[in-house]
Design a protein around this motif. Structure first.
Motif, PDB file in Angstrom:
ATOM      1  N   UNK A 812     -10.929  43.453  87.871  1.00 25.63           N
ATOM      2  CA  UNK A 812     -10.182  43.092  89.077  1.00 25.63           C
ATOM      3  C   UNK A 812      -9.772  44.332  89.872  1.00 25.63           C
ATOM      4  N   UNK A 813      -9.406  45.384  89.194  1.00 28.05           N
ATOM      5  CA  UNK A 813      -8.833  46.548  89.875  1.00 28.05           C
ATOM      6  C   UNK A 813      -9.795  47.149  90.903  1.00 28.05           C
ATOM      7  N   UNK A 814     -11.033  47.545  90.521  1.00 33.30           N
ATOM      8  CA  UNK A 814     -11.928  48.104  91.560  1.00 33.30           C
ATOM      9  C   UNK A 814     -12.326  47.084  92.616  1.00 33.30           C
ATOM     10  N   UNK A 815     -12.486  45.832  92.200  1.00 35.96           N
ATOM     11  CA  UNK A 815     -12.847  44.803  93.183  1.00 35.96           C
ATOM     12  C   UNK A 815     -11.734  44.609  94.194  1.00 35.96           C
ATOM     13  N   UNK A 816     -10.495  44.634  93.730  1.00 36.65           N
ATOM     14  CA  UNK A 816      -9.345  44.444  94.607  1.00 36.65           C
ATOM     15  C   UNK A 816      -9.200  45.601  95.578  1.00 36.65           C
ATOM     16  N   UNK A 817      -9.423  46.796  95.088  1.00 30.84           N
ATOM     17  CA  UNK A 817      -9.258  47.980  95.932  1.00 30.84           C
ATOM     18  C   UNK A 817     -10.382  48.138  96.948  1.00 30.84           C
ATOM     19  N   UNK A 818     -11.524  47.526  96.704  1.00 30.49           N
ATOM     20  CA  UNK A 818     -12.678  47.683  97.609  1.00 30.49           C
ATOM     21  C   UNK A 818     -12.756  46.593  98.665  1.00 30.49           C
ATOM     22  N   UNK A 819     -11.834  45.673  98.652  1.00 28.33           N
ATOM     23  CA  UNK A 819     -11.854  44.587  99.633  1.00 28.33           C
ATOM     24  C   UNK A 819     -10.681  44.729 100.591  1.00 28.33           C
ATOM     25  N   UNK A 820     -10.798  43.996 101.732  1.00 29.68           N
ATOM     26  CA  UNK A 820      -9.747  44.023 102.732  1.00 29.68           C
ATOM     27  C   UNK A 820      -9.452  42.599 103.189  1.00 29.68           C
ATOM     28  N   UNK A 821      -8.237  42.412 103.663  1.00 30.21           N
ATOM     29  CA  UNK A 821      -7.878  41.149 104.275  1.00 30.21           C
ATOM     30  C   UNK A 821      -7.761  40.019 103.287  1.00 30.21           C
ATOM     31  N   UNK A 822      -8.218  38.885 103.723  1.00 33.88           N
ATOM     32  CA  UNK A 822      -8.055  37.680 102.912  1.00 33.88           C
ATOM     33  C   UNK A 822      -8.869  37.728 101.630  1.00 33.88           C
ATOM     34  N   UNK A 823      -9.881  38.582 101.594  1.00 27.48           N
ATOM     35  CA  UNK A 823     -10.695  38.655 100.379  1.00 27.48           C
ATOM     36  C   UNK A 823      -9.956  39.353  99.251  1.00 27.48           C
ATOM     37  N   UNK A 825      -6.864  38.635  98.581  1.00 27.45           N
ATOM     38  CA  UNK A 825      -6.185  37.483  97.979  1.00 27.45           C
ATOM     39  C   UNK A 825      -7.170  36.668  97.164  1.00 27.45           C
ATOM     40  N   UNK A 826      -8.381  36.484  97.697  1.00 31.54           N
ATOM     41  CA  UNK A 826      -9.387  35.706  96.967  1.00 31.54           C
ATOM     42  C   UNK A 826      -9.740  36.369  95.640  1.00 31.54           C
ATOM     43  N   UNK A 827      -9.861  37.707  95.633  1.00 26.75           N
ATOM     44  CA  UNK A 827     -10.169  38.420  94.394  1.00 26.75           C
ATOM     45  C   UNK A 827      -9.030  38.257  93.392  1.00 26.75           C
ATOM     46  N   UNK A 828      -7.788  38.312  93.878  1.00 23.70           N
ATOM     47  CA  UNK A 828      -6.640  38.153  92.977  1.00 23.70           C
ATOM     48  C   UNK A 828      -6.606  36.744  92.379  1.00 23.70           C
ATOM     49  N   UNK A 829      -6.847  35.746  93.219  1.00 20.95           N
ATOM     50  CA  UNK A 829      -6.864  34.364  92.714  1.00 20.95           C
ATOM     51  C   UNK A 829      -7.998  34.174  91.721  1.00 20.95           C
ATOM     52  N   UNK A 830      -9.149  34.767  92.049  1.00 20.59           N
ATOM     53  CA  UNK A 830     -10.278  34.648  91.120  1.00 20.59           C
ATOM     54  C   UNK A 830      -9.950  35.263  89.754  1.00 20.59           C
TER      55      UNK A 830
END
Length: 901
Positions: A812-823, A825-830
């Motif tokens: 989750x950590x690298x995926x969360x840091x590499x996204x912006x905006x509503x995505x 939130x989507x990564x966190x929910x996922x």
């Protein structure tokens, strides 16, 4: 006495003969060679006329060793000859009328100006003198008084004649002199005209150019007052409106192939597709012929009234259906003066007597390419004849070839002379003659005692002065016969009305004149021009107006970049930078968007930045809600399944409190992910993170309670204590620095991201660090307990579940840091859903498998572990299972493994 008488007589004779001898020293310096028509015998009033029947004077070698002679004229012009015949027809018609000058018989003197100023001046002086020899300042003879001069053709000719006639206050009514310079009553006090002033035409041309959006045009003008003044007025107006002139050329008055070739090359080299021409047909004809030879196409010509309906241009000599005139000139637009039908004129034109006068004789010979002179025809035939055996051939023994019979039919020839379909300037001639006639009629019918002159006197129709007739001419007001058009002069000019004419190719491949609009200079500014765009056929049969620009307009979203050393119409279009806009065409600067606004994709408007958040209704939101709800329902279903089988050995073997607390925490984590969706609010920002932290704290505490540390702490106390610590931290966080919604404008230029500000990074790090600590403890205890036979219980399955938990959150950590905006939130929910499903699947799926699929395995004796053989080898039964369950604790992992093995 006799001597005295002798000397007295001698003195008398000396006094008498002295002035005679002085008078004999005055002699005529030149005799003019003028052609035309004359009928003044027994006439009441004589009307003068002047028409350019020929195109130019014959070349003069400039020989000064002999007596100079007035040059003759060459280049017969059928169009202008029709104008002269129209004046003859009008005078004949007026003389036959009983309501107009019934007691007055009009005569006429018509001269050929040869389209040359010198000939126009010769004709003017001769007309004023009243005899063939011109004597300036003298009116010789006692014939009928002169009324007015109708003429003298082109503007430069009329300017020359008007200066002379103005000296004697002699009225002049022009039919085709349109130059704006002639409006000056200070220079030309007696000049009037029945054709509109070129100021109207120049304005109409400028409006047409602006109407079609042409900003890059070329101009060509005749080297005379007509061309110079007309094109100057046009250029002044269009340049003021932002139109640029690509080139400006002048047509030579004296034929010059080099000058014509240079102009053609300029037209070819220029990128301007629109060319405005102010010229007479005679001056323009050499250029058109050269354009045809070079096949210069893809140009649209804007024509002045002098050549828009001229067959000399639209049907040049030698042209035919296969000639290239249509490809070069089709699509021409121009302005024509009012058109009218003149009943009886065509009959007059077709019934000329070729032997009546020299001018008509020349017309006949030119039209039919023959001669009316028998001697000349015979001489020409002899020159062409071939002698056979020393005798003349039979072509000479009879009527010689080339001899006109005088019975040829003018009607059978398709000639501009007999074409009465476009009577425009011809109609102007007709109006000019009628204007003079009505002025004479008003002069003749003046009531004594009510006259306009000193003492309210009237003028005598048989003996009046030119200035007296001038009063009536400038104040005349009448209606034309047949058309009903009202004619009057406003300071010597008439209203500026034009038909807009388009040259279109008909089914025979010939040019036809089609009216596609009109211009009325007397109307309101916004209503002066009417153009039927759909009726216009452009060059090469295009239906859309051609583009003629040096540079295409800079559309909104760009700005103009001026090119150094080039006209202002030539520029580059530079796109506005991100965050800047231009909302007008040809903007010079871009405007910076400020605040919550950003440039749109076209950079032509500042639009509110996109508000971005993960909404409930969008596909991604719906998908996550569905997955969250599915996970919660599955978890609840597992709880219901456990309640239904609460008395069975498998359920009893698992601590009920731990099972339901774990299931409850998973329901919380599934459902708290939904709170992350939607537009962030104060309550949702606080609820989402707190619910997630408490849910995982409860879940991980329950997992820890499942492991063998129960020998140290009671299970319920352990779970409550661990969860309570997290609750206290969350409460402090919410009180001191609670999460709240914010607008993130720095993340992306084009978007405002609605997100939750966590309030305090320290607090949230501490809270989730606590959850990470619980996860590490659960994993460590599970990993250790998997080797303890008495306490293995769920250890292996819990270990696998915790591995899944860690894998999800580490990813989750690298995926969360590499996204912006509503995505984000989507990564966190996922991550929440994936970790929750991982724990639910690893811990409860084996149990549900036994309860639903293999209920026969849900027996107490099968829940007890089997001792390992002393030699450590496998017995091939349950002793070989990876999970060995004690008698008091049966795990789903062991049961499922036991079954599978």
């Amino acid at each position: 006495m006799d001597i005295k008488l002798f000397f007295l007589g001698l003195c008398a004779l000396f006094c008498i003969f002295r002035p005679l001898s002085a008078q004999s020293t005055c002699k005529l310096k030149a005799k003019f060679n003028l052609g035309g028509y004359k009928d003044v015998e027994k006439k009441t009033v004589v009307v003068g006329g002047m028409f350019p029947v020929h195109k130019r004077v014959a070349s003069n070698k400039g020989n000064t060793s002999s007596v100079p002679l007035s040059s003759g004229c060459v280049g017969f012009n059928f169009r202008t000859f029709r104008w002269a015949q129209t004046m003859l027809f009008a005078i004949k018609e007026i003389n036959a009328r009983q309501d107009l000058l019934p007691k007055t018989d009009l005569g006429y003197v018509i001269y050929d100006s040869c389209f040359t100023i010198s000939k126009a001046v010769e004709g003017t002086l001769t007309y004023l003198t009243g005899q063939d020899e011109a004597v300036p300042n003298y009116r010789c003879g006692d014939g009928a008084p002169l009324a007015a001069l109708v003429g003298a053709g082109g503007s430069d000719l009329s300017i020359a004649t008007a200066r002379i006639l103005g000296l004697y206050h002699f009225p002049q009514v022009s039919y085709c002199s349109t130059c704006s310079a002639l409006k000056s009553k200070f220079q030309f006090p007696t000049f009037l005209r029945t054709i509109p002033n070129d100021e109207h035409q120049s304005t109409a041309m400028a409006k047409m150019v602006l109407h079609f959006g042409w900003t890059w045009v070329g101009t060509i003008a005749a080297d005379d007052d007509y061309g110079k003044y007309g094109i100057k007025d046009f250029k002044d107006q269009v340049e003021q409106a932002g139109v640029c002139i690509s080139f400006s050329e002048t047509l030579p008055k004296v034929h010059s192939p080099e000058a014509i070739h240079r102009i053609v090359q300029t037209v070819i080299d220029s990128t301007a597709k629109i060319i405005v021409v102010f010229s007479s047909d005679v001056d323009l004809s050499p250029l058109i012929n050269e354009l045809l030879r070079n096949n210069v196409t893809n140009r649209t010509w804007i024509a002045s009234e002098a050549w828009i309906t001229s067959a000399l241009i639209s049907q040049p000599p030698g042209s035919g259906p296969n000639f290239t005139v249509s490809s070069v000139l089709a699509g021409t637009l121009g302005f024509g003066v009012k058109r009218a039908d003149i009943p009886g004129l065509q009959h007059h034109l077709l019934n000329l007597d070729p032997y009546a006068d020299l001018l008509t004789e020349e017309f006949w010979e030119t039209l039919f390419n023959c001669t009316l002179d028998y001697s000349k025809a015979l001489r020409m035939a002899k020159q062409r004849a071939t002698y056979v055996n020393g005798t003349l051939s039979r072509t000479v023994t009879g009527l010689p070839d080339g001899l006109c019979t005088g019975q040829e039919s003018v009607a059978q020839l398709n000639n501009t002379y007999s074409d009465v379909s476009q009577l425009r300037i011809t109609y102007s001639v007709y109006k000019a003659v009628y204007a003079v006639a009505h002025a004479l009629h008003n002069l003749e019918h003046c009531e004594p005692g009510k006259g306009p002159f000193v003492g309210k006197t009237c003028a005598d129709i048989n003996n009046f002065e030119p200035w007296q007739l001038m009063y009536y001419v400038k104040n005349v007001r009448f209606k034309m016969p047949n058309t009903g058009e009202e004619i009057f002069f406003n300071d010597g000019d008439v209203e500026g009305f034009y038909d807009i004419i388009n040259w279109q190719v008909n089914h025979n491949g010939e040019i036809s004149y089609v009216t596609v609009g009109n211009y009325n200079g007397s109307a309101a500014p916004g209503d002066r021009m009417t153009i039927m765009n759909d009726s216009i056929v452009w060059n090469n049969d295009m239906l859309e107006p051609p583009r003629s620009v040096c540079s295409e307009n800079c559309q909104p979203g760009t700005r103009k970049g001026i090119r150094q050393g080039e006209p202002v119409c030539c520029f580059d279009c530079i796109p506005c930078a991100d965050g800047e806009i231009s909302n007008t065409t040809d903007a010079r600067e871009c405007i910076l968007c400020t605040g919550d606004f950003w440039s749109n994709a076209a950079h032509d408007a500042c639009v509110p930045k996109l508000i971005e958040f993960l909404a409930f209704g969008e596909p991604l939101g719906i998908t996550l809600i569905a997955i969250s709800a599915f996970g919660a329902l599955v978890t609840i279903a597992v709880g219901v399944l456990f309640i239904m089988h609460i008395g069975t050995p498998l359920v009893k073997a698992n601590d009920t409190l731990l099972s339901f607390s774990l299931l409850f925490s998973l329901v919380v984590t599934f459902l708290c992910s939904i709170v992350f969706l939607g537009e962030p609010q104060h309550w949702s920002c606080m609820t989402s993170q707190v619910a997630l932290a408490l849910g995982f704290a409860l879940c991980l505490s329950s997992i820890i309670g499942w492991l063998p540390i129960e020998i140290i702490f009671p299970i319920f106390f352990l779970i409550a204590y661990l969860t309570f610590l997290c609750a206290i931290a969350c409460t402090v966080w919410l009180i001191i620095l609670p999460p709240h919604p914010v607008k993130n404008t720095s993340g992306q230029n084009t978007k405002i991201i609605l997100e939750c500000d966590e309030g305090s990074v320290i607090f949230i790090c501490c809270i989730f660090a606590y959850d990470i600590l619980l996860a590490l403890l659960a994993f460590i205890f599970a990993f250790i307990a998997r080797k303890l036979e008495d306490y293995v219980s769920e250890a292996k399955c819990l270990t696998f579940g915790m591995l899944v938990f860690f894998i999800v959150w580490i990813s989750f950590v690298p995926a969360y840091l590499s996204t912006r905006g509503k995505f984000m939130v989507a990564v966190q929910i996922f991550a929440i859903l994936a970790s929750s499903f991982g724990l639910l699947t690893c811990i409860f799926l084996p149990k549900c498998y036994i309860l639903l699929i293999k209920p026969d395995r849900n027996k107490e004796e099968l829940m007890k572990p089997r001792p390992k053989p002393k030699d450590g080898t496998s017995t091939g039964t349950s002793a070989s299972l990876p999970c060995i369950l004690p008698s008091t604790s049966v795990s789903m992992c062991g049961a499922l493994s036991h079954r599978l093995c």
